[in-house]
Each structure stands twice: as C-alpha cells, then as structure tokens.
Motif scaffolding. Structure first.
Motif, PDB file in Angstrom:
ATOM      1  N   LYS A   1     -35.106 -27.459  26.473  1.00  0.00           N
ATOM      2  CA  LYS A   1     -33.706 -27.047  26.656  1.00  0.00           C
ATOM      3  C   LYS A   1     -33.097 -27.935  27.726  1.00  0.00           C
ATOM      4  N   VAL A   2     -32.046 -28.653  27.389  1.00  0.00           N
ATOM      5  CA  VAL A   2     -31.440 -29.590  28.331  1.00  0.00           C
ATOM      6  C   VAL A   2     -30.120 -29.024  28.830  1.00  0.00           C
ATOM      7  N   VAL A   3     -29.952 -29.010  30.160  1.00  0.00           N
ATOM      8  CA  VAL A   3     -28.670 -28.609  30.745  1.00  0.00           C
ATOM      9  C   VAL A   3     -28.137 -29.763  31.576  1.00  0.00           C
ATOM     10  N   TRP A   4     -26.915 -30.185  31.277  1.00  0.00           N
ATOM     11  CA  TRP A   4     -26.308 -31.302  32.005  1.00  0.00           C
ATOM     12  C   TRP A   4     -25.464 -30.758  33.143  1.00  0.00           C
ATOM     13  N   VAL A   5     -25.723 -31.226  34.350  1.00  0.00           N
ATOM     14  CA  VAL A   5     -24.941 -30.722  35.488  1.00  0.00           C
ATOM     15  C   VAL A   5     -23.863 -31.719  35.927  1.00  0.00           C
TER      16      VAL A   5
ATOM     17  N   LYS B   1     -25.532 -26.317  42.613  1.00  0.00           N
ATOM     18  CA  LYS B   1     -25.390 -26.362  41.163  1.00  0.00           C
ATOM     19  C   LYS B   1     -26.734 -26.606  40.480  1.00  0.00           C
TER      20      LYS B   1
ATOM     21  N   ASP C   1     -28.318 -23.319  40.335  1.00  0.00           N
ATOM     22  CA  ASP C   1     -27.702 -22.515  39.268  1.00  0.00           C
ATOM     23  C   ASP C   1     -28.274 -22.905  37.913  1.00  0.00           C
ATOM     24  N   ALA C   2     -28.408 -24.217  37.692  1.00  0.00           N
ATOM     25  CA  ALA C   2     -28.922 -24.697  36.415  1.00  0.00           C
ATOM     26  C   ALA C   2     -30.371 -24.250  36.227  1.00  0.00           C
TER      27      ALA C   2
ATOM     28  N   ALA D   1     -30.366 -20.644  35.315  1.00  0.00           N
ATOM     29  CA  ALA D   1     -29.901 -20.449  33.939  1.00  0.00           C
ATOM     30  C   ALA D   1     -31.021 -20.762  32.953  1.00  0.00           C
TER      31      ALA D   1
ATOM     32  N   ALA E   1     -33.641 -18.035  33.033  1.00  0.00           N
ATOM     33  CA  ALA E   1     -33.150 -16.839  32.340  1.00  0.00           C
ATOM     34  C   ALA E   1     -33.241 -17.016  30.829  1.00  0.00           C
ATOM     35  N   GLN E   2     -33.142 -18.260  30.364  1.00  0.00           N
ATOM     36  CA  GLN E   2     -33.199 -18.498  28.928  1.00  0.00           C
ATOM     37  C   GLN E   2     -34.622 -18.792  28.449  1.00  0.00           C
TER      38      GLN E   2
ATOM     39  N   ASP F   1     -33.976 -29.752  19.785  1.00  0.00           N
ATOM     40  CA  ASP F   1     -32.951 -28.865  19.222  1.00  0.00           C
ATOM     41  C   ASP F   1     -31.591 -29.061  19.862  1.00  0.00           C
ATOM     42  N   SER F   2     -31.597 -29.317  21.192  1.00  0.00           N
ATOM     43  CA  SER F   2     -30.327 -29.432  21.913  1.00  0.00           C
ATOM     44  C   SER F   2     -29.465 -30.511  21.272  1.00  0.00           C
ATOM     45  N   LYS F   3     -28.156 -30.291  21.323  1.00  0.00           N
ATOM     46  CA  LYS F   3     -27.258 -31.310  20.765  1.00  0.00           C
ATOM     47  C   LYS F   3     -27.063 -32.425  21.771  1.00  0.00           C
TER      48      LYS F   3
END
Lengths: 309, 360
Positions: free
Chosen positions: B186-190, B198, B201-202, B205, B208-209, B355-357
């Motif tokens: 799962k990739v989150v871009w900050v 931040k 926070d990422a 998140a 949590a997922q 899976d991530s876009k």
C-alpha cells in the motif's frame, strides 16, 4: 469500513487538528485585540523544542507542557515589546519573529536530534473508555486534545462573558476611543500577545510530545501559517476555530487514507481545499463588511497605537 | 518554504564571510560546496550526505574547504544558492533530484566550475551525475518484509513520484512477492521529503489499514518511532534509525557517500576530474545495511545476508525478467535485466501485481 478503522481515522484527525487549534485560538485573541502577529510559526517551533528538551531531561509531561507555554510566551514578549513600546511595524516584526524562532531552535536543538522521549499518552477512564465507539472517540483522547477544546471555550467565555473581554474587543475595534475612555491599550495588547505566544508554544509542543517522539529542525513545517489562515477562516469567532482545524487537519489525514484505499482524488486538489475555503470566506466577509452586517473583524488589526497623551 | 529559503540565504552569506577569512590559510585547497534539501539533523537523507562530507574532510584534511547549505527548497531559489556557491567554489554538489534543472543552468554559465548532481540524469562537460542503487537495498528489505508480514500488507510512505522512488517501490514489491505470493503493498504519497508530523500521520493511516511492516522514502525518523510505539516493524532509511526503533527496525538501508565525495574532490585537486555518470550499489559499497535485528528468525536473517552477498558479487539483479508493467504490457523478457538509461533512471510505471494506482 470497519469500526476500528473508522475510530483510527477520527483519532488521526484530532491529532492533526489539535496543534492548529492551540495556535489559532491564541492568535485569535491577539488579533481581536488589534494586533497581527505573524510569528506563530516561530513561537510554535520554540515550544516544540522546549517541550521536547524538558520531557527528555525530566520525563515529566507537566513540566514539559509548562516549559512549552513559557517558551512561547518568552519569545512572544520580544514581539510585544517591539510592537507595543517601540511601535515597530507588526508585519515585519512578526516575520522576523518567525525567522528568529526557526533559527534559534535549529541552533539550540542541535544536540537533541539524536534523542527520543516518552510520548504523552491518551487517557483511559475505567468503564467510560470501554464503551464501544463512543469510549475511544470521546473518553480516551489525549489530555492535550481536551485542553485545546477547553481553551477555545475559555477564550469565547473571556471575549463575550467578561468585562475585560469586552474591553479587549473594543481596543481591537477602536484603540483611540478605548484609550480616550481610560483603558490601557498597551497593557491589554501585551497580555494578549503573551497568551498567543503561550498557546502557539503549546501547539508546537503537541507535535513533539504527542505526535512524534522526536525533535527535528523546522518540524512545524508551516503549521503556524495554516493557523493564521484559520483565524481568518473562523471569521475571528472562537468556536469556528474547531471547525476550521478539523477541516484543515482532517483533509491531510483523509487524503492519506484515501490513497491507501486507492480512491483517486488528486492530493494537490485536496490540500488546496481549505485555502480555497479561506478565500471564499474572505470574500464573503468583505461583502458583509460593505453591508455593515459584520462585527467580528477587528477594525484596528495591524494598526500601530500611539498614545498622544 | 520561503522561510527556509531565507534562512539558507542568511547561512550562505554568513558562510561566505567565514570563507573569506579562512581561504588564505593553506596553500591552495579545493573549495567544495554542498547543497542540502533538508536539515543535517533529519537522520535520514541529508544526514547521510553530511556524514559523507565529514568523511571526505577527514580524509583530505587541509586539501579541502567544505561549505554546506541546509534547507534549500527545490524551487527557483535553489538556482540562486547554486549560483552564489559556484562563484566561490571549485566544485559544487547538489544533493537532491529537484536541483537538476537549476544545476544544469548554472553549470552552463560557469564552465570552469565542476558540478555534481545526485540522483539525476542530465550530464554536461562540467556536470557529473551520481546516484546509488538504493533499489538494491529495497530488494533486501523487500525479502525481509515479505517474510515478516502477517497481514500480508506492506505500508510504503513515499515522497514524490520521481524515478528513484518508483524504483524503490517496484524493487521492494518484487522481492517481497518472490518470497510471499500473497503480499500486497500500500503506497501513500505525502508530497514532502521532510515533515515529521505528516510522516507520522501517514504511518498511522497505513497501520490502520492493515500494514504491519512499514517502509519509507522520506527523510525523518517519525515513521520509525510510530512503528516502535505500535509494535510493528519498519526499516531505517538512509541511515541507521535504531535509536528510534530498537524493536521495530529490522535493518536499514544506509547511504555511504563518503568515499565517493573524497575521490571526486581529490580528482579536482589532482586535476583529473572528468564528467562522469556513477550509479553504484551494494557491490561498490555505496549502499550498506544497518545491523540485522536479532528479533527476526534466523532463516529470514540468513536469507537477507545471502541476498546482500549475492548483490555484492553482482550475482543477482533486483529487476530480472520476466516482468510486466502494471497494465500487463511486457517490460523485461525472461532473464533480461534493464539498462540504466532509460529504463531505470526514468522509471515511471508500477510493475504488474501492485494494486495501488500510479500517481498522476
């Protein structure tokens, strides 16, 4: 979406919003007294550093929070002295305060970048905290989150329910008239600036004492500027600070979660939203000012008061 | 941003005063300058460069005078900082991808000054590029993560969608997948290199997922401390972050720039400097690892050590075909490995299975 994910999103939002609430509610009181202090970022970062240092050496969260309060207050007193007694330009002095705070904290904090501390933990009330959903969301937040909400209430109460609050607002609206009927403009403003400094220091310390157990140069990363925007967003009304902070802080957290779920909204657009809202509110304030239906913008905001007698 | 810009100008003017006083001390030392994206106290990317500078200074002693400027934002202002450094130095190192265009511009204007740009791909007669094969490091931690995750979700805190970051994500995913077919990333871009709040926070998140192993491509130690607090695993980024995650840090990818900096500055001293394109990895010692944490099973640790040995002998390549792109189109054929340019240095796609876009 399952329950625990929902809860952690909400808790994430409260964590991201609280530093903004502290800094903005302090600045709101300052601006209500007619002073514009652009040094919020500088006062926050000093609070973040002092809170961290005291927590590191003493391990006492109470002392750490106190140190952050006093640190923010101490650095804001420079601004108060310069603008209230030497009548310097508030915008320039505020910017200087931000630069000074960032530089000073980077310098003084050099020895602490390799350290880590014990975070201030969320509270746990037996029975109440164990109620499903409501327990974790209402009864087991971080003590400083509750404090932030209390401060908002206190500022509202002070401004609208006390004689001193009325005087402070009148000074912000027309300092010459307030002076003419015998109120001490400089003293009120000085105290308001110190309060603003204390709150900004606390907001900064929230980052280093609750959010991450580290100290890093520039770790406030522009939150002081967001707090300044937030005061305008709130139209100088205390309770709207909470709403605005949830919007500003919430968007950050929500867009991080949205990415995890692969909801395709561009992060840049989302981060733009609160500022867009602020501009819209500014415009509507302008219109209401024209129609003379607005009474919340302090008329003397940023103007130098020079006592003639 | 404007603040860090302003303070970097202040620091710059201060340093030039200091330089003016010190430059006459030894015979003819090489003047080398470094532009940093963050503070040296980030204990990540900039810290690692600064360690390299200290190493080179120790090695070359009085032969070199170092100037470093921290917190230079990647905007038009970086050009001004690079220009003023070019006026007073023999060689200027710009240590972030976003400095590429300004560095090229300034290099054209100062043909007698040598320039070195980290992680980019634009060369000039007086401009070298250098980068480390961090994706080799990601290959190792990807294998560990694939073995250690119980939820089969690896969380990845990413900064900006640039080739270097994309390479890391692809490499880590392929390695994790090779040992654990069910794994997802799962990739989150900050959209920042450095914002501890931040980044935390990422991290929260992602946890949590469902992520129970975190990787980061940002510069602070925030995610590591969150991982420690939540009792999950993470990997140090750019430097050893054990201090913040004694239980959480399984190992870390360490960037060792020191020998490269010492060599390049010595080359300027000896008059042998030429424009070059360096892309070094585990084999050359530019990518190293923090000690393996004893809390992981021996088999996992041994596998990781073996992977490091294979990389250092050039026996494996993290991108070995068959590999398809995310949309299913073929990228590498069976047994094929990609060339540095354009495939690796301009990578702008996810590999199949993520899976991530892909961010726009």
């Amino acid at each position: 979406m399952n329950e625990s994910l929902f809860i952690s999103i909400i808790i994430g939002i409260t964590i991201a919003s609280t530093p903004l609430i502290f800094a903005a509610i302090g600045e709101l009181l300052v601006e209500r007294s007619g002073v514009l202090n652009l040094g919020v970022e500088g006062m926050m970062i000093v609070g973040a550093l002092l809170g961290f240092i005291v927590q590191f050496h003493t391990g006492s969260p109470y002392l750490a929070v106190l140190a952050a309060l006093l640190g923010g207050m101490a650095i804001s007193s420079i601004f108060a002295f310069l603008t209230q007694f030497l009548l310097t330009n508030q915008v320039a002095t505020g910017l200087a305060l931000t630069l000074f705070g960032l530089g000073l904290s980077a310098f003084a904090g050099r020895g602490y970048t390799e350290e880590t501390i014990v975070l201030i933990k969320a509270i746990h009330i037996p029975f109440l905290s164990d109620i499903p959903v409501i327990g974790p969301l209402i009864f087991s937040l971080n003590p400083l989150v509750y404090l932030a909400l209390v401060m908002v209430y206190l500022v509202w109460w002070f401004l609208y329910k006390t004689k001193q609050g009325l005087i402070l607002r009148s000074i912000g609206d027309n300092h010459d008239a307030a002076h003419a009927i015998g109120h001490n403009v400089v003293r009120y403003r000085f105290m308001a600036i110190l309060f603003g400094g204390a709150m900004a220091g606390l907001g900064g310390a929230f980052l280093s004492l609750v959010q991450v157990p580290i100290w890093g140069e520039d770790m406030t990363a522009g939150r002081g500027w967001i707090a300044l925007g937030l005061v305008v967003f709130a139209s100088w009304l205390p309770f709207r600070i909470i709403l605005g902070a949830i919007l500003f802080g919430g968007i950050t957290v929500l867009q991080l979660h949205a990415q995890g779920f692969d909801i395709r909204i561009s992060a840049q657009y989302l981060s733009m939203l609160p500022y867009l809202a602020t501009i819209i509110i500014l415009v509507s304030l302008r219109i209401r000012l024209k129609n003379k239906t607005n009474r919340t913008v302090p008329n003397c905001l940023g103007r130098i008061f020079h006592s003639t007698s | 941003m404007s603040i860090s810009r302003f303070s970097s100008i202040l620091k710059l003017s201060f340093l030039s005063v200091v330089l003016a006083f010190t430059s006459n001390v030894s015979a003819d030392p090489v003047k080398a300058a470094f532009v940093y994206i963050g503070p040296t106290g980030d204990h990540g990317w900039t810290f690692a460069h600064d360690e390299g500078v200290k190493y080179a200074k120790e090695k070359l002693g009085d032969d070199v005078i170092m100037t470093t400027i921290e917190n230079v934002a990647e905007n038009s202002d970086s050009e001004r900082v690079i220009t003023s450094l070019a006026r007073k130095n023999d060689i200027v190192f710009t240590t972030s991808f976003g400095y590429m265009n300004p560095t090229v511009k300034v290099a054209k204007r100062y043909p007698d000054v040598k320039f070195e740009h980290a992680t980019g791909y634009m060369l000039e007669d007086n401009l070298s590029v250098y980068s480390a094969r961090f994706y080799e490091g990601r290959h190792v931690i990807g294998k560990i993560a694939g073995r250690m995750t119980k939820s089969n979700v690896i969380g990845y805190i990413a900064s900006f969608p640039i080739p270097e970051v994309i390479r890391g994500i692809n490499s880590a995913f392929l390695a994790a997948k090779s040992v654990n077919p069910d794994v997802q990333i799962k990739v989150v871009w900050v959209y920042t290199w450095y914002d501890p709040g931040k980044e935390a926070d990422a991290a929260n998140a992602l946890i949590a997922q469902g992520a129970d192993v975190l990787m980061q491509h940002t510069d602070s130690t925030a995610a590591m401390s969150v991982a420690e607090e939540k009792g999950i695993y993470a990997f140090g980024q750019a430097s050893n972050m054990r201090e913040w995650g004694p239980n959480a840090q399984l190992t870390g990818i360490i960037n060792d720039w020191g020998p490269y900096y010492a060599d390049r500055i010595a080359a300027v001293r000896d008059g042998t400097w030429t424009s070059s394109d360096t892309f070094a990895g585990v084999q050359q010692g530019m990518v190293k690892f923090a000690p393996m944490n004893n809390n992981m099973p021996t088999e996992v640790k041994n596998e990781a050590m073996q992977t490091i040995i294979d990389l250092s002998m050039g026996k494996v390549h993290p991108f070995t075909g068959p590999i398809n792109k995310q949309d299913g189109s073929p990228w590498l054929a069976e047994g094929e490995t990609p060339p540095n340019f354009p495939d690796l240095l301009t990578m702008d796609f996810y590999v199949e299975g993520i899976d991530s876009k892909y961010p726009n």
